[in-house]
Scaffold this motif. Structure first.
Motif, PDB file in Angstrom:
ATOM      1  N   ILE A   8       0.838  -1.201   0.000  1.00 17.17           N
ATOM      2  CA  ILE A   8       0.000   0.000   0.000  1.00 17.17           C
ATOM      3  C   ILE A   8       0.873   1.251   0.000  1.00 17.17           C
ATOM      4  CG2 ILE A   8      -1.640   1.353   1.384  1.00 17.17           C
ATOM      5  CD1 ILE A   8      -2.892  -1.393   2.192  1.00 17.17           C
ATOM      6  N   GLU A   9       1.923   1.243   0.812  1.00 16.06           N
ATOM      7  CA  GLU A   9       2.830   2.385   0.861  1.00 16.06           C
ATOM      8  C   GLU A   9       3.521   2.589  -0.482  1.00 16.06           C
ATOM      9  OE1 GLU A   9       3.200   4.688   3.277  1.00 16.06           O
ATOM     10  OE2 GLU A   9       1.523   3.649   4.236  1.00 16.06           O
ATOM     11  N   LEU A  10       3.891   1.510  -1.125  1.00 23.31           N
ATOM     12  CA  LEU A  10       4.528   1.589  -2.431  1.00 23.31           C
ATOM     13  C   LEU A  10       3.572   2.179  -3.471  1.00 23.31           C
ATOM     14  CD1 LEU A  10       6.946   1.000  -4.227  1.00 23.31           C
ATOM     15  CD2 LEU A  10       6.096  -1.342  -4.485  1.00 23.31           C
ATOM     16  N   VAL A  11       2.339   1.741  -3.455  1.00 23.28           N
ATOM     17  CA  VAL A  11       1.338   2.281  -4.378  1.00 23.28           C
ATOM     18  C   VAL A  11       1.141   3.770  -4.135  1.00 23.28           C
ATOM     19  CG1 VAL A  11      -1.109   2.223  -5.007  1.00 23.28           C
ATOM     20  CG2 VAL A  11       0.155   0.085  -4.762  1.00 23.28           C
ATOM     21  N   LYS A  12       1.082   4.188  -2.893  1.00 20.21           N
ATOM     22  CA  LYS A  12       0.940   5.618  -2.573  1.00 20.21           C
ATOM     23  C   LYS A  12       2.104   6.414  -3.158  1.00 20.21           C
ATOM     24  CE  LYS A  12      -1.575   5.191   1.806  1.00 20.21           C
ATOM     25  NZ  LYS A  12      -1.462   5.402   3.264  1.00 20.21           N
ATOM     26  N   LEU A  13       3.310   5.896  -2.998  1.00 26.62           N
ATOM     27  CA  LEU A  13       4.483   6.581  -3.551  1.00 26.62           C
ATOM     28  C   LEU A  13       4.394   6.687  -5.067  1.00 26.62           C
ATOM     29  CD1 LEU A  13       7.352   4.938  -1.442  1.00 26.62           C
ATOM     30  CD2 LEU A  13       6.594   7.326  -1.341  1.00 26.62           C
ATOM     31  N   ILE A  14       4.018   5.601  -5.709  1.00 23.20           N
ATOM     32  CA  ILE A  14       3.920   5.588  -7.174  1.00 23.20           C
ATOM     33  C   ILE A  14       2.853   6.556  -7.654  1.00 23.20           C
ATOM     34  CG2 ILE A  14       3.282   4.154  -9.162  1.00 23.20           C
ATOM     35  CD1 ILE A  14       4.712   1.813  -7.712  1.00 23.20           C
ATOM     36  N   LEU A  15       1.733   6.634  -6.960  1.00 18.25           N
ATOM     37  CA  LEU A  15       0.651   7.540  -7.360  1.00 18.25           C
ATOM     38  C   LEU A  15       1.080   9.002  -7.338  1.00 18.25           C
ATOM     39  CD1 LEU A  15      -2.424   5.876  -5.625  1.00 18.25           C
ATOM     40  CD2 LEU A  15      -1.962   6.010  -8.083  1.00 18.25           C
ATOM     41  N   ASN A  16       2.063   9.339  -6.552  1.00 16.15           N
ATOM     42  CA  ASN A  16       2.526  10.720  -6.454  1.00 16.15           C
ATOM     43  C   ASN A  16       3.638  11.064  -7.439  1.00 16.15           C
ATOM     44  OD1 ASN A  16       0.761  11.595  -4.398  1.00 16.15           O
ATOM     45  ND2 ASN A  16       2.010  10.515  -2.885  1.00 16.15           N
ATOM     46  N   ILE A  17       4.029  10.110  -8.285  1.00 13.99           N
ATOM     47  CA  ILE A  17       5.112  10.335  -9.248  1.00 13.99           C
ATOM     48  C   ILE A  17       4.501  10.725 -10.589  1.00 13.99           C
ATOM     49  CG2 ILE A  17       6.985   9.228 -10.528  1.00 13.99           C
ATOM     50  CD1 ILE A  17       7.412   7.457  -8.042  1.00 13.99           C
ATOM     51  N   ASP A  18       5.022  11.818 -11.161  1.00 13.94           N
ATOM     52  CA  ASP A  18       4.528  12.293 -12.453  1.00 13.94           C
ATOM     53  C   ASP A  18       5.502  12.046 -13.599  1.00 13.94           C
ATOM     54  OD1 ASP A  18       2.106  13.251 -11.437  1.00 13.94           O
ATOM     55  OD2 ASP A  18       3.045  15.134 -10.805  1.00 13.94           O
ATOM     56  N   ASN A  19       6.585  11.360 -13.326  1.00 10.13           N
ATOM     57  CA  ASN A  19       7.601  11.089 -14.329  1.00 10.13           C
ATOM     58  C   ASN A  19       7.231   9.804 -15.072  1.00 10.13           C
ATOM     59  OD1 ASN A  19       9.921  10.124 -15.640  1.00 10.13           O
ATOM     60  ND2 ASN A  19      11.280  11.153 -14.206  1.00 10.13           N
ATOM     61  N   SER A  20       6.738   9.945 -16.311  1.00  7.42           N
ATOM     62  CA  SER A  20       6.260   8.771 -17.058  1.00  7.42           C
ATOM     63  C   SER A  20       7.385   7.795 -17.380  1.00  7.42           C
ATOM     64  CB  SER A  20       5.545   9.194 -18.335  1.00  7.42           C
ATOM     65  OG  SER A  20       6.421   9.876 -19.187  1.00  7.42           O
ATOM     66  N   GLU A  21       8.601   8.313 -17.608  1.00  9.80           N
ATOM     67  CA  GLU A  21       9.724   7.418 -17.888  1.00  9.80           C
ATOM     68  C   GLU A  21      10.016   6.528 -16.673  1.00  9.80           C
ATOM     69  OE1 GLU A  21      14.483   7.792 -18.546  1.00  9.80           O
ATOM     70  OE2 GLU A  21      13.224   9.276 -19.575  1.00  9.80           O
ATOM     71  N   PHE A  22       9.991   7.107 -15.498  1.00  7.04           N
ATOM     72  CA  PHE A  22      10.211   6.337 -14.280  1.00  7.04           C
ATOM     73  C   PHE A  22       9.122   5.287 -14.091  1.00  7.04           C
ATOM     74  CE2 PHE A  22       9.497   5.632  -9.749  1.00  7.04           C
ATOM     75  CZ  PHE A  22      10.739   5.134  -9.374  1.00  7.04           C
ATOM     76  N   ILE A  23       7.873   5.690 -14.316  1.00  6.41           N
ATOM     77  CA  ILE A  23       6.749   4.755 -14.190  1.00  6.41           C
ATOM     78  C   ILE A  23       6.912   3.600 -15.170  1.00  6.41           C
ATOM     79  CG2 ILE A  23       4.250   4.471 -14.451  1.00  6.41           C
ATOM     80  CD1 ILE A  23       5.062   5.998 -11.923  1.00  6.41           C
ATOM     81  N   ASP A  24       7.339   3.906 -16.389  1.00  9.68           N
ATOM     82  CA  ASP A  24       7.573   2.852 -17.390  1.00  9.68           C
ATOM     83  C   ASP A  24       8.660   1.883 -16.926  1.00  9.68           C
ATOM     84  OD1 ASP A  24       5.650   3.867 -19.072  1.00  9.68           O
ATOM     85  OD2 ASP A  24       7.082   4.940 -20.352  1.00  9.68           O
ATOM     86  N   ARG A  25       9.729   2.429 -16.331  1.00  9.89           N
ATOM     87  CA  ARG A  25      10.810   1.558 -15.850  1.00  9.89           C
ATOM     88  C   ARG A  25      10.351   0.677 -14.698  1.00  9.89           C
ATOM     89  NH1 ARG A  25      15.719   5.262 -14.628  1.00  9.89           N
ATOM     90  NH2 ARG A  25      14.019   6.611 -14.046  1.00  9.89           N
ATOM     91  N   VAL A  26       9.587   1.250 -13.771  1.00 17.06           N
ATOM     92  CA  VAL A  26       9.078   0.468 -12.639  1.00 17.06           C
ATOM     93  C   VAL A  26       8.120  -0.610 -13.151  1.00 17.06           C
ATOM     94  CG1 VAL A  26       7.627   0.557 -10.570  1.00 17.06           C
ATOM     95  CG2 VAL A  26       9.376   2.302 -10.940  1.00 17.06           C
TER      96      VAL A  26
END
Length: 72
Positions: A8-26
């Motif tokens: 849950i904590e990890l999902v919260k962190l990811i939801l606050n990230i606006d960097n699409s390249e980082f999201i793609d890598r994760v």
């Protein structure tokens, strides 16, 4: 912290990230994450590997060229 709370904590962190390249890598990392191959081996295969490691640790080895001669 238990595993569910960590997720849950990890999902919260990811939801606050606006960097699409980082999201793609994760996302790619998560999709490609594999279980440890060791768990997919049979007990016999695990034992063979353990024996091979033990043999090497005890100096039981041959030169690669000798090995190639044996198998050809």
């Amino acid at each position: 912290m238990d595993i569910q709370t960590s997720k849950i904590e990890l999902v919260k962190l990811i939801l606050n990230i606006d960097n699409s390249e980082f999201i793609d890598r994760v996302s790619s990392f998560i999709r490609n994450e594999k279980s440890d191959f060791w768990n997919d081996l049979s007990l016999a295969e695990q034992n063979d590997i353990r024996k091979g490691i033990s043999d090497l640790e005890n100096g039981k080895r041959i030169e690669f060229s000798e090995f190639l001669k044996k198998i050809s």
